[in-house]
Motif scaffolding. Structure first.
Motif, short mmCIF file in Angstrom:
data_model
loop_
_atom_site.label_atom_id
_atom_site.label_comp_id
_atom_site.label_asym_id
_atom_site.label_seq_id
_atom_site.Cartn_x
_atom_site.Cartn_y
_atom_site.Cartn_z
N THR A 151 -13.53 -13.25 -6.66
CA THR A 151 -12.56 -14.12 -7.33
C THR A 151 -11.25 -14.22 -6.56
OG1 THR A 151 -11.74 -12.27 -8.68
CG2 THR A 151 -13.51 -13.64 -9.60
N LEU A 152 -10.92 -13.19 -5.77
CA LEU A 152 -9.66 -13.16 -5.02
C LEU A 152 -9.97 -12.56 -3.64
CD1 LEU A 152 -6.58 -13.76 -5.71
CD2 LEU A 152 -6.35 -11.27 -5.77
N PRO A 153 -10.37 -13.39 -2.68
CA PRO A 153 -10.85 -12.88 -1.39
C PRO A 153 -9.89 -11.92 -0.68
CG PRO A 153 -11.44 -15.17 -1.59
CD PRO A 153 -10.57 -14.86 -2.77
N CYS A 154 -8.57 -12.13 -0.80
CA CYS A 154 -7.63 -11.27 -0.07
C CYS A 154 -7.68 -9.82 -0.51
CB CYS A 154 -6.21 -11.81 -0.17
SG CYS A 154 -5.56 -11.93 -1.86
N GLY A 211 -3.88 -18.12 0.64
CA GLY A 211 -3.74 -19.38 -0.09
C GLY A 211 -3.43 -19.18 -1.55
N GLU A 212 -3.14 -20.27 -2.24
CA GLU A 212 -2.81 -20.21 -3.67
C GLU A 212 -3.92 -19.60 -4.50
OE1 GLU A 212 -2.39 -22.75 -1.68
OE2 GLU A 212 -0.35 -23.55 -1.91
N ASP A 213 -5.15 -19.75 -4.05
CA ASP A 213 -6.29 -19.18 -4.77
C ASP A 213 -6.71 -17.82 -4.22
OD1 ASP A 213 -7.29 -19.94 -2.32
OD2 ASP A 213 -8.89 -21.22 -3.10
N GLY A 214 -5.90 -17.26 -3.31
CA GLY A 214 -6.21 -15.95 -2.75
C GLY A 214 -7.12 -15.98 -1.55
N SER A 237 -17.17 -16.93 -2.02
CA SER A 237 -17.82 -16.67 -0.72
C SER A 237 -18.31 -15.23 -0.59
CB SER A 237 -16.85 -16.98 0.42
OG SER A 237 -15.67 -16.18 0.32
N TYR A 238 -17.80 -14.36 -1.42
CA TYR A 238 -18.23 -12.95 -1.42
C TYR A 238 -19.21 -12.77 -2.58
CZ TYR A 238 -17.89 -7.86 -1.66
OH TYR A 238 -18.19 -6.52 -1.67
N PRO A 239 -20.29 -12.03 -2.41
CA PRO A 239 -20.64 -11.14 -1.31
C PRO A 239 -21.55 -11.75 -0.24
CG PRO A 239 -22.09 -10.68 -3.13
CD PRO A 239 -21.18 -11.80 -3.59
N ALA A 240 -21.92 -13.04 -0.38
CA ALA A 240 -22.89 -13.61 0.56
C ALA A 240 -22.44 -13.46 2.01
CB ALA A 240 -23.11 -15.09 0.23
N LEU A 241 -21.16 -13.66 2.28
CA LEU A 241 -20.68 -13.60 3.67
C LEU A 241 -20.28 -12.18 4.08
CD1 LEU A 241 -18.69 -16.94 4.07
CD2 LEU A 241 -21.10 -16.42 4.53
N ASP A 242 -20.71 -11.21 3.28
CA ASP A 242 -20.54 -9.80 3.65
C ASP A 242 -21.89 -9.11 3.81
OD1 ASP A 242 -18.90 -7.58 4.26
OD2 ASP A 242 -19.11 -6.80 2.22
N ALA A 243 -22.96 -9.88 3.74
CA ALA A 243 -24.31 -9.30 3.85
C ALA A 243 -24.53 -8.71 5.24
CB ALA A 243 -25.36 -10.37 3.57
N LYS A 244 -25.36 -7.69 5.31
CA LYS A 244 -25.58 -6.99 6.58
C LYS A 244 -26.19 -7.87 7.65
CE LYS A 244 -25.91 -2.33 4.69
NZ LYS A 244 -26.74 -1.12 4.53
N ASP A 245 -26.93 -8.89 7.24
CA ASP A 245 -27.59 -9.76 8.23
C ASP A 245 -26.79 -11.02 8.52
OD1 ASP A 245 -27.92 -10.91 5.75
OD2 ASP A 245 -30.03 -11.40 6.02
#
Length: 223
Positions: A199-202, A120-123, A132-140
């Motif tokens: 800042t840039l998920p991709c 997307g335009e915002d990456g 959304s990172y790093p919360a959605l990369d947590a081990k649990d």
């Protein structure tokens, strides 16, 4: 990481077909493909449907996110060709896996072979937006997550998480699709390498050493 230049998104369809044929060569197993919704899906669907019938029957498509309000990503995929393929018997509806919170991303546990993601335009990729990172990369964290405050409509979605990407796409060939002039800034930011996934998920993919290439119809600046 390679930059694959195409004249337009439709020109990428033939490459998608070639990717699938390469994965299929020398084996008869199912081929698992992660697929986006939205504009980036059009060329991917076209490439899938260019496959010969025997190969098409081996393909399993996995949506990486889904809208929970309004027109769905599944409806987009059906509208750009999958519905016709199902109607003619070339494809079974069971070959399309829709993301949902009440089931794992892939119940077989098998990794993806190919992953195509529109940027997307915002990456953002899938429904993984800045912040959304790093919360959605947590081990649990689960393979999937509910998004209730998407910055683009509709606000409510379900998405594969960064952790889910690590689980199912670490061995896949990943293609990040930067199609259209509106993606130029995101592409420039990605190529600069000066940002983080927050800042840039991709940029998550090269930072985490995925096998990733970028695909774009944007010409490089001259001078």
């Amino acid at each position: 990481m390679k930059r694959i230049q195409v004249d337009n998104p439709q020109a990428f369809a033939h490459m998608v077909t070639a990717h699938i044929q390469q994965v299929a060569e020398g084996n008869d197993r199912e081929i698992l493909i992660g697929i986006p919704g939205g504009r980036g899906a059009v060329a991917v669907v076209a490439g899938v449907l260019e496959c010969q019938d025997a190969l098409l029957k081996r393909i399993q498509l996995f949506l990486v996110d889904e809208r929970l309000e309004g027109p769905t990503n599944l409806e987009t995929l059906l509208d750009v060709g999958l519905s016709d393929a199902i109607g003619t018997g070339r494809l079974r509806s069971s070959q399309i896996q829709v993301l949902a919170l009440d089931k794992p991303f892939n119940s077989t546990g098998r990794p993806l072979d190919l992953l195509y993601l529109g940027v997307g335009e915002d990456g953002h990729v899938a429904s993984l937006f800045p912040g959304s990172y790093p919360a959605l990369d947590a081990k649990d964290i689960s393979d999937t997550a509910l998004v209730e405050d998407s910055p683009k409509p509709p606000p409510t979605r379900v998405t594969i998480t960064y952790r889910g990407l690590k689980t199912y796409a670490k061995r896949a060939q990943v293609y990040l699709l930067f199609f259209g002039e509106g993606k130029r800034l995101a592409l420039d930011r990605f190529l600069s390498g000066n940002e983080s996934p927050s800042t840039l998920p991709c940029i998550y993919f090269p930072r985490e050493w995925f096998s990733v290439d970028i695909v774009t119809d944007l010409k490089e600046a001259v001078g």
